[in-house]
Design a protein around this motif. Structure first.
Motif, PDB file in Angstrom:
ATOM      1  N   ARG A  46       0.833  -1.209   0.000  1.00  0.00           N
ATOM      2  CA  ARG A  46       0.000   0.000   0.000  1.00  0.00           C
ATOM      3  C   ARG A  46       0.863   1.252   0.000  1.00  0.00           C
ATOM      4  O   ARG A  46       0.555   2.240  -0.676  1.00  0.00           O
ATOM      5  CB  ARG A  46      -0.923   0.000   1.216  1.00  0.00           C
ATOM      6  CG  ARG A  46      -2.015  -1.064   1.163  1.00  0.00           C
ATOM      7  CD  ARG A  46      -3.048  -0.834   2.252  1.00  0.00           C
ATOM      8  NE  ARG A  46      -4.039  -1.886   2.265  1.00  0.00           N
ATOM      9  CZ  ARG A  46      -3.978  -2.979   3.044  1.00  0.00           C
ATOM     10  NH1 ARG A  46      -2.952  -3.113   3.885  1.00  0.00           N
ATOM     11  NH2 ARG A  46      -4.917  -3.884   2.987  1.00  0.00           N
ATOM     12  N   LYS A  47       1.941   1.218   0.754  1.00  0.00           N
ATOM     13  CA  LYS A  47       2.846   2.357   0.798  1.00  0.00           C
ATOM     14  C   LYS A  47       3.473   2.608  -0.570  1.00  0.00           C
ATOM     15  O   LYS A  47       3.577   3.748  -1.036  1.00  0.00           O
ATOM     16  CB  LYS A  47       3.929   2.112   1.840  1.00  0.00           C
ATOM     17  CG  LYS A  47       4.865   3.306   2.036  1.00  0.00           C
ATOM     18  CD  LYS A  47       5.871   3.025   3.129  1.00  0.00           C
ATOM     19  CE  LYS A  47       6.800   4.218   3.318  1.00  0.00           C
ATOM     20  NZ  LYS A  47       7.820   3.952   4.363  1.00  0.00           N
ATOM     21  N   ILE A  48       3.884   1.506  -1.242  1.00  0.00           N
ATOM     22  CA  ILE A  48       4.473   1.638  -2.579  1.00  0.00           C
ATOM     23  C   ILE A  48       3.454   2.228  -3.550  1.00  0.00           C
ATOM     24  O   ILE A  48       3.766   3.107  -4.365  1.00  0.00           O
ATOM     25  CB  ILE A  48       4.984   0.274  -3.077  1.00  0.00           C
ATOM     26  CG1 ILE A  48       6.184  -0.173  -2.232  1.00  0.00           C
ATOM     27  CG2 ILE A  48       5.371   0.333  -4.549  1.00  0.00           C
ATOM     28  CD1 ILE A  48       6.642  -1.582  -2.535  1.00  0.00           C
ATOM     29  N   ARG A  49       2.193   1.756  -3.450  1.00  0.00           N
ATOM     30  CA  ARG A  49       1.170   2.272  -4.373  1.00  0.00           C
ATOM     31  C   ARG A  49       0.888   3.750  -4.112  1.00  0.00           C
ATOM     32  O   ARG A  49       0.706   4.532  -5.045  1.00  0.00           O
ATOM     33  CB  ARG A  49      -0.114   1.461  -4.235  1.00  0.00           C
ATOM     34  CG  ARG A  49      -1.209   1.944  -5.179  1.00  0.00           C
ATOM     35  CD  ARG A  49      -2.380   1.017  -5.224  1.00  0.00           C
ATOM     36  NE  ARG A  49      -3.395   1.546  -6.112  1.00  0.00           N
ATOM     37  CZ  ARG A  49      -3.391   1.414  -7.428  1.00  0.00           C
ATOM     38  NH1 ARG A  49      -2.407   0.761  -8.009  1.00  0.00           N
ATOM     39  NH2 ARG A  49      -4.361   1.916  -8.167  1.00  0.00           N
ATOM     40  N   GLN A  50       0.846   4.137  -2.807  1.00  0.00           N
ATOM     41  CA  GLN A  50       0.626   5.551  -2.494  1.00  0.00           C
ATOM     42  C   GLN A  50       1.746   6.422  -3.051  1.00  0.00           C
ATOM     43  O   GLN A  50       1.512   7.511  -3.588  1.00  0.00           O
ATOM     44  CB  GLN A  50       0.513   5.726  -0.981  1.00  0.00           C
ATOM     45  CG  GLN A  50      -0.776   5.146  -0.387  1.00  0.00           C
ATOM     46  CD  GLN A  50      -0.790   5.191   1.119  1.00  0.00           C
ATOM     47  OE1 GLN A  50       0.187   5.613   1.743  1.00  0.00           O
ATOM     48  NE2 GLN A  50      -1.890   4.742   1.721  1.00  0.00           N
ATOM     49  N   GLU A  51       2.981   5.935  -2.929  1.00  0.00           N
ATOM     50  CA  GLU A  51       4.105   6.691  -3.479  1.00  0.00           C
ATOM     51  C   GLU A  51       4.016   6.770  -5.004  1.00  0.00           C
ATOM     52  O   GLU A  51       4.310   7.810  -5.601  1.00  0.00           O
ATOM     53  CB  GLU A  51       5.424   6.024  -3.058  1.00  0.00           C
ATOM     54  CG  GLU A  51       5.706   6.117  -1.563  1.00  0.00           C
ATOM     55  CD  GLU A  51       6.969   5.359  -1.168  1.00  0.00           C
ATOM     56  OE1 GLU A  51       7.517   4.659  -2.056  1.00  0.00           O
ATOM     57  OE2 GLU A  51       7.395   5.477  -0.005  1.00  0.00           O
TER      58      GLU A  51
END
Length: 757
Positions: A46-51
């Motif tokens: 999720r963090k990667i997608r938000q970035e």
């Protein structure tokens, strides 16, 4: 407490130990570690997608820094809400929106490629690297069961060829997405095929437009507006800019005249509107009268009636239902048949279908189609009459936006008078390009002036526009000159006292005042059009005359009887009349192309006649340049001589070296003037010379013909040109009547108005 072993001593009584073995404890530990790891992986995804989403937003902002916040949020929602597999799929989703705000296709595809490379995938679409088994697996037991034949198939013993790694749900989703994508592309191909005919007119035309969000929302919601507002648009042809940051407002019930120099881009603007390059509300029905009607076996009257598609569909349905109702073998009659038939009759009554033939016949009659002609087939008509038929069809349909390009070119004086009166009651929006001052003075309620890559709108007819424009330019020039004087006064003071300490504060105030002055530019006056006819050598009279000439194409029908006509080098003769009354025949008799049945044509032995035909384009090789045309017709001279002669008619510089097909109608006419006068004629005969000339060129032609030292015979429906050049008026009234009019063009208009009204 269950894990505590009560049989152990007190010294070890506090120790934890599984009393039934280590298997259960290890399974709990593995479960705990696997769950924690999976949660951490999902958080990381999720963090990667938000970035990645933040990076996608930055890319969009970098490529389109002036994008509206609402559109930016909408695009972010599209990118975040769906998973896109390739660049084309993402381009199909956001490409149209970015193009509407001014993005180029290559630039948008590059942006889509960069966003796809960010690997925007939802967490559930990312393949898990670690999975937890729900039950313990004992390979030894499975192997023994397999040997005993108790297990027929097992995932651990199945060959790789029988194992499918495809998720069925994802496969179905991908197939549905691919099918939607193919359907969308097929729809685009269909639209391109339907619009290919229109796009062929545009060629290298490029139009860009800033859409109004409020109007776009209203249009998408189905709301119908009565007016058209095209704002902040650019228009260019090849590498030439025609309009920049232009704006057009068209109000229902108003009649607009579009004026400007030849080659400025007026026709291109009309085509951009009619072909959809410039967006207008989708509910508007636009009709551009540009092409002639294709000839077939349809009668002229029926060709006009077929334009009303609603009426034609209702009539076909009425005939079908009536045939079903009257069928003798129709034993099981449809109970709803009569009800459907009554609905069709009611709709036909609402649109006044029974009055349509009479209305179509009136329009055709006004445009010159007699009752006998209306029964003829369209394939029997010439090109000029087919253009009249196209105009009749447009007037019959009454579109929301009617675009006319030089409508008076194809009409005679009688038809022009009828059209002027008919358009006065036009109910919707009319936008017409015309160089006929009298037509615009009578019809136009507003004038749009196209010049200097801009559009200026004026209320009133052409005369009001011309006076307002002239006064506006004078005021602008006066304002510019006054400011320049004021600037000079301030600069003199600053230069004089710059080093004077006592005047330092005054100098600073003058400098600030100078900096605050608005930047004004001098008025750019459009270059004057100048036409120069060569001076012929003098000839002693008589030069050209017809003595008691009788002529007819059929022996039983005489077009002219006992006709006397004389032209000298001082003559300024106008021949006016409706089409089909013998004007062209009279010209051909003067040229010697037709021989009289009786009487004589007498011409000076050294007489040279220059003839300009209204169909002069048909005799030109469109692939040649203007210089090459002169060289092919009149070989033996230097290129500089040809170019100098073309320059006398405004065809100079690069214009003389461009292929003829790239020239505007007026530029082609000026090239034809050069061809006509190369041999220095003594008498000039011109047939409708103003058809493609702008108003400045008509003014220049009027001055040039007035200064010409030879004779002039003019056939024209342009009242301004005829009255400013000619002093002798001959009217062809039909049936062999050729009458000299003492009252000139005004008397002839009165005769035509009596016949019409």
């Amino acid at each position: 407490s269950l894990l505590r072993n009560p049989k152990r001593g007190s010294a070890r009584s506090g120790a934890w130990r599984p009393w039934y073995g280590m298997h259960y404890s290890k399974q709990l530990t593995a479960l705990h570690l696997t769950g924690s790891k999976q949660i951490r992986q999902e958080d990381q995804k999720r963090k990667i997608r938000q970035e990645a989403m933040a990076a996608a937003g930055i890319l969009i902002r970098q490529q389109f820094p002036e994008i509206d916040d609402e559109i930016f949020s909408y695009l972010n929602g599209i990118v975040d809400g769906e998973d896109f597999d390739d660049v084309e799929e993402l381009y199909d989703a956001i490409g149209d929106i970015l193009q509407q705000i001014g993005g180029q296709e290559d630039k948008i595809k590059t942006l889509c490629h960069d966003i796809i490379n960010l690997n925007l995938k939802s967490p559930e679409d990312v393949t898990n690297t670690t999975s937890r088994l729900q039950n313990s697996i004992h390979l030894g037991d499975i192997a023994r069961q397999q040997e005993d034949g108790l297990v027929q198939s097992n995932v651990w013993l199945t060959s790789q060829s029988n194992v499918s790694s495809v998720d069925k749900k994802k496969l179905e989703k991908a197939e549905a997405r691919m099918k939607a994508k193919q359907d969308k592309r097929a729809a685009k191909d269909t639209d391109k095929a339907q619009n290919s005919n229109n796009n062929s007119f545009l060629g290298g035309v490029i139009a860009s437009q800033a859409l109004n969000k409020r109007e776009s929302k209203l249009d998408s919601s189905g709301a119908k507006t009565a007016d058209i507002h095209i704002q902040n648009f650019d228009l260019s042809y090849a590498d030439r800019t025609l309009l920049r940051d232009a704006e057009v407002i068209l109000v229902k019930g108003r009649r607009y005249g579009l004026v400007g120099r030849n080659g400025i881009g007026k026709t291109t603007l009309l085509r951009a509107v009619s072909c959809g390059e410039l967006k207008i509300p989708s509910h508007f029905n636009v009709l551009h009268v540009e092409q002639e009607v294709v000839g077939d076996d349809t009668t002229i009257l029926q060709s006009v009636l077929e334009c009303d598609q609603q009426r034609e569909e209702l009539i076909r349905e009425e005939k079908k239902l009536t045939a079903q109702a009257n069928a003798k073998d129709n034993e099981s009659e449809d109970p709803d048949l009569h009800e459907r038939l009554s609905i069709v009759y009611r709709k036909l009554g609402e649109i006044d279908a029974d009055k349509a033939p009479a209305r179509a016949s009136i329009i055709l009659l006004g445009l010159g189609f007699s009752t006998e002609m209306q029964a003829r087939t369209t394939k029997e008509l010439s090109g000029g009459w087919r253009m009249r038929l196209a105009l009749a069809r447009a007037l019959f349909v009454e579109p929301d936006l009617l675009l006319l390009d030089e409508p008076t070119n194809m009409l005679d004086i009688k038809a022009i008078l009828w059209l002027e009166n008919y358009l006065l009651s036009w109910p919707s929006i009319l936008l017409t390009v015309s160089h006929d001052k009298n037509f615009l003075n009578y019809v136009a309620t507003d004038v749009i002036h196209m010049h200097s890559e801009r559009l200026d709108s004026y209320h009133g007819n052409y005369e009001t526009f011309y006076n307002s424009m002239t006064e506006k330019l004078k005021n602008q020039q006066r304002e510019y000159e006054a400011q320049m004087q004021y600037r000079e006064h301030l600069q003199v003071f600053i230069d004089r006292f710059r080093c004077n300490a006592n005047r330092a504060s005054q100098v600073q105030s003058k400098i600030k005042a100078l900096e605050k002055l608005p930047e004004l530019t001098p008025v750019k006056a459009e270059s004057e059009v100048v036409l120069k006819f060569p001076l012929p050598e003098a000839l002693s009279p008589p030069i050209l005359q017809l003595d008691e000439v009788t002529f007819g194409y059929e022996s039983s029908v005489k077009l002219f009887k006992k006709l006397d006509f004389c032209a000298t080098m001082e003559s300024r003769i106008a021949i006016i009349g409706a089409n089909g009354t013998g004007k062209t025949t009279l010209i051909r008799l003067l040229l010697g192309e037709l021989n009289p049945v009786d009487g004589f044509r007498r011409a000076h032995r050294n007489l040279k006649i220059g003839y300009f035909s209204q169909h002069h384009v048909d005799s030109m090789d469109m692939k040649m340049t203007s210089v090459e045309l002169l060289q092919s017709r009149f070989p033996g001279s230097k290129a500089e001589d040809y170019r100098r002669h073309l320059g006398s008619f405004g065809v100079s510089g690069d214009l003389a070296l461009r292929p003829v097909y790239t020239l505007s109608g007026g530029q082609k006419s000026r090239t034809a003037f050069a061809l006509m006068t190369w041999r220095t004629p003594h008498i000039i005969i011109m047939d409708e010379p103003t058809n493609h000339l702008d108003m400045e060129s008509v003014e220049a032609l009027s001055k040039a013909l007035s200064k010409f030292k030879g004779g002039v015979v003019l056939v024209s429906h342009d009242q301004y040109l005829v009255e400013s050049v000619c002093n002798e008026f001959w009217a062809c009234l039909g049936r062999g009547k050729l009458k000299m009019l003492e009252g000139g063009f005004t008397e002839f208009k009165r005769i035509m108005e009596k016949e019409l009204f």
